[in-house]
Design a protein around this motif. Structure first.
Motif, PDB file in Angstrom:
ATOM      1  N   GLU A 113       0.609  -1.316   0.093  1.00 26.08           N
ATOM      2  CA  GLU A 113      -0.045  -0.027  -0.105  1.00 26.08           C
ATOM      3  C   GLU A 113       0.982   1.206  -0.204  1.00 26.08           C
ATOM      4  O   GLU A 113       0.388   2.439  -0.151  1.00 26.08           O
ATOM      5  N   SER A 134       3.696  -8.223  11.700  1.00 24.36           N
ATOM      6  CA  SER A 134       2.489  -8.817  12.209  1.00 24.36           C
ATOM      7  C   SER A 134       2.038 -10.238  11.912  1.00 24.36           C
ATOM      8  O   SER A 134       2.836 -10.798  10.936  1.00 24.36           O
ATOM      9  N   ASP A 160       4.155   6.403   2.286  1.00 25.68           N
ATOM     10  CA  ASP A 160       5.163   5.995   3.361  1.00 25.68           C
ATOM     11  C   ASP A 160       5.454   7.282   4.515  1.00 25.68           C
ATOM     12  O   ASP A 160       5.820   8.239   3.997  1.00 25.68           O
ATOM     13  N   SER A 161       4.755   7.153   5.539  1.00 24.85           N
ATOM     14  CA  SER A 161       4.983   8.400   6.681  1.00 24.85           C
ATOM     15  C   SER A 161       6.062   7.981   7.475  1.00 24.85           C
ATOM     16  O   SER A 161       6.731   8.736   8.153  1.00 24.85           O
ATOM     17  N   GLY A 176       3.704  -1.453  12.188  1.00 21.04           N
ATOM     18  CA  GLY A 176       3.437  -0.527  11.064  1.00 21.04           C
ATOM     19  C   GLY A 176       2.710   0.820  11.276  1.00 21.04           C
ATOM     20  O   GLY A 176       2.891   1.850  10.779  1.00 21.04           O
TER      21      GLY A 176
HETATM   22  P1  AMP Z   1       1.392  -4.036   9.071  1.00 22.49           P
HETATM   23  O1  AMP Z   1       2.432  -4.048  10.147  1.00 22.49           O
HETATM   24  O2  AMP Z   1       1.893  -4.090   7.901  1.00 22.49           O
HETATM   25  O3  AMP Z   1       0.309  -4.699   9.272  1.00 22.49           O
HETATM   26  O4  AMP Z   1       0.740  -2.473   8.981  1.00 22.49           O
HETATM   27  C1  AMP Z   1       0.031  -1.831  10.051  1.00 22.49           C
HETATM   28  C2  AMP Z   1      -0.567  -0.621   9.556  1.00 22.49           C
HETATM   29  O5  AMP Z   1       0.335   0.338   9.457  1.00 22.49           O
HETATM   30  C3  AMP Z   1      -1.267  -0.588   8.294  1.00 22.49           C
HETATM   31  O6  AMP Z   1      -2.363   0.157   8.473  1.00 22.49           O
HETATM   32  C4  AMP Z   1      -0.320  -0.052   7.237  1.00 22.49           C
HETATM   33  O7  AMP Z   1      -0.839   0.538   6.043  1.00 22.49           O
HETATM   34  C5  AMP Z   1       0.135   0.839   8.154  1.00 22.49           C
HETATM   35  N1  AMP Z   1       1.789   1.356   7.841  1.00 22.49           N
HETATM   36  C6  AMP Z   1       2.665   0.268   7.516  1.00 22.49           C
HETATM   37  N2  AMP Z   1       3.870   0.870   7.105  1.00 22.49           N
HETATM   38  C7  AMP Z   1       3.570   2.060   7.098  1.00 22.49           C
HETATM   39  C8  AMP Z   1       4.624   3.305   6.823  1.00 22.49           C
HETATM   40  N3  AMP Z   1       5.699   3.139   6.423  1.00 22.49           N
HETATM   41  N4  AMP Z   1       3.751   4.636   6.601  1.00 22.49           N
HETATM   42  C9  AMP Z   1       2.642   4.793   6.960  1.00 22.49           C
HETATM   43  N5  AMP Z   1       1.803   3.679   7.300  1.00 22.49           N
HETATM   44  C10 AMP Z   1       2.258   2.545   7.409  1.00 22.49           C
END
Ligand code: AMP
Ligand code: MG
Length: 410
Positions: free
Chosen positions: A194, A261, A209-210, A306
């Motif tokens: 994403e 996760s 990506d923040s 994330g």
């Molecule tokens: P995950 O750990 O991949 O399941 O991500 C958990 C949440 O964090 C999801 O909503 C992701 O879209 C968001 N997320 C993951 N990486 C980033 C990032 N680098 N910047 C912003 N949001 C993120």
């Protein structure tokens, strides 16, 4: 579930200060001293005047007053930076500038404002005589050699992060170069189908990506060199390639956000396990329960959650102390302040780091939350200036009760 303190302790055992390097004083702001700094000499190095005036023998001017001036013969002129060799005897004075060495024989300085030459013009020669309107004590307006620092005295400990005032002191001591610990090199990666780089226009289902930006800034604030090898899609090959790219940069730490996760596309965990080792922890903490810590090709690896707020808080709680240890910092704990709650606050019994606004009123800190505490709500972190810390087991606190808080980095 692991407690926050237990997880922090296990992580810290894996980090030791990096090797010392020499830096020029100009480059030393924010660096951490690798050895204590001691005074190489007394400071001031010589007795000198703290005012513009006339160096005298105090015993010669005890009777001086505005009505009954004592007249002295001016036997010399001592600008700052000069080294007088003549003597000031009874009935004599020498014109002297602030910071200039006290001449032999003199033991005090009368301020120019207490004489008949109170209005000096730049470039004006010293008068032949001076009228003194006020008595001075022995040593008055004199800064004595060694009154600030004595030879051998420890001034700054090893492990101190150098502040502007420290650099001034080091320059005063003549230290043009110093031994500091090498800065930690941090490689930061993000993964997720994403994610788009900030430059790319948004597309349906995607987000920018923040984490890369907030985590890189935290690492920079912690005095690290940050390297950004990029973003990986949720594919095993892409994650492996990005981690290898990160490891090839030879960082001291690799930090990944997301992908650790239990999602169906979270490959970070298995790729790290295949090329090193990974502990996958559930920490009794809110936000930021999942935390992965291990090594990738021998390089310490943090897998942060994330969600933007979870990633940020996990960085402060787990990564920053580790970077502090690598940097050689002596003190690891972020200072806490005691605050009084302005509103009832609930949590779920995990050790909680809640986004809050802390304001000082009448010498006490008061705290309230910045809105809903969802771990994706980055704006509530932006509105906050502190994280309120609830210990584990605490589920609700009434208004007026006390809690501890971290003030967030500015
Ligand atoms: P995950 O750990 O991949 O399941 O991500 C958990 C949440 O964090 C999801 O909503 C992701 O879209 C968001 N997320 C993951 N990486 C980033 C990032 N680098 N910047 C912003 N949001 C993120
Ligand atoms: Mg993901």
């Amino acid at each position: 579930m692991l407690s926050v303190a237990e997880a922090q302790k296990q992580i810290l055992t894996q980090f030791q200060p990096l090797e010392p390097v020499s830096v020029a004083l100009k480059q030393a702001l924010g660096r951490v001293l690798a050895e204590p700094v001691c005074a190489p000499a007394d400071f001031p190095a010589f007795d000198h005047s703290s005012v513009d005036g006339f160096a005298v023998q105090a015993s010669q001017v005890t009777a001086a007053s505005p009505e009954q001036a004592v007249r002295l013969k001016v036997v010399g002129d001592i600008p700052a930076g000069s080294a007088p060799t003549f003597r000031v005897g009874p009935g004599e004075a020498a014109r002297i500038m602030t910071g200039a060495p006290l001449p032999p024989g003199a033991d005090a300085v009368v301020m120019v404002e207490e004489t008949d030459v109170f209005q000096q013009v730049p470039g004006q020669a010293a008068p032949e005589q001076v009228a003194i309107f006020k008595a001075v004590q022995h040593s008055e307006n004199v800064r004595r050699r060694g009154s600030d620092l004595q030879t051998g005295q420890e001034l700054l400990p090893s492990g101190q992060r150098l502040r502007p005032q420290d650099l001034g002191l080091l320059a005063m001591l003549g230290q043009a170069h110093l031994a500091v610990f090498r800065q930690p090199r941090v490689a930061l990666i993000s993964s997720g189908d994403e994610l788009l780089p900030v430059e790319a226009p948004l597309e349906p289902g995607k987000i920018h990506d923040s984490n890369t930006y907030s985590l890189a800034a935290l690492a920079q604030n912690a005095g690290c060199q940050v390297m950004l090898p990029g973003l990986a899609a949720d594919q095993r090959e892409a994650v492996q390639a990005l981690l290898d790219q990160a490891a090839d940069l030879q960082p001291d730490v690799i930090i990944s956000s997301a992908g650790v996760s239990v999602g169906a596309f979270d490959y970070v965990k298995s790729v790290v396990e295949n090329n090193g080792s990974l502990g996958f922890w559930k920490v009794n903490m809110r936000p930021g329960k999942p935390l992965a810590f291990g090594e990738y090709r021998g390089i310490p690896f943090f897998g942060l959650p994330g969600n933007p707020v979870s990633a940020f808080v996990s960085f402060l709680v787990f990564v920053e102390p580790a970077l502090g240890r690598l940097s050689g910092l002596q003190t690891e704990d972020r200072p806490r302040v005691r605050v009084i709650l302005e509103e009832p606050i609930e949590s779920d019994g995990r050790e909680s780091y809640l986004r809050a606004i802390v304001q000082s009123k009448n010498g006490q800190y008061f705290a309230r939350l910045t809105g809903h505490q969802g771990s994706g709500n980055l704006f509530s972190l932006v509105q906050a200036n502190a994280l309120l810390i609830f210990p584990s087991g605490v589920k609700s606190c009434p208004p007026g009760s006390e809690a501890e808080a971290w003030l967030l980095p500015g």
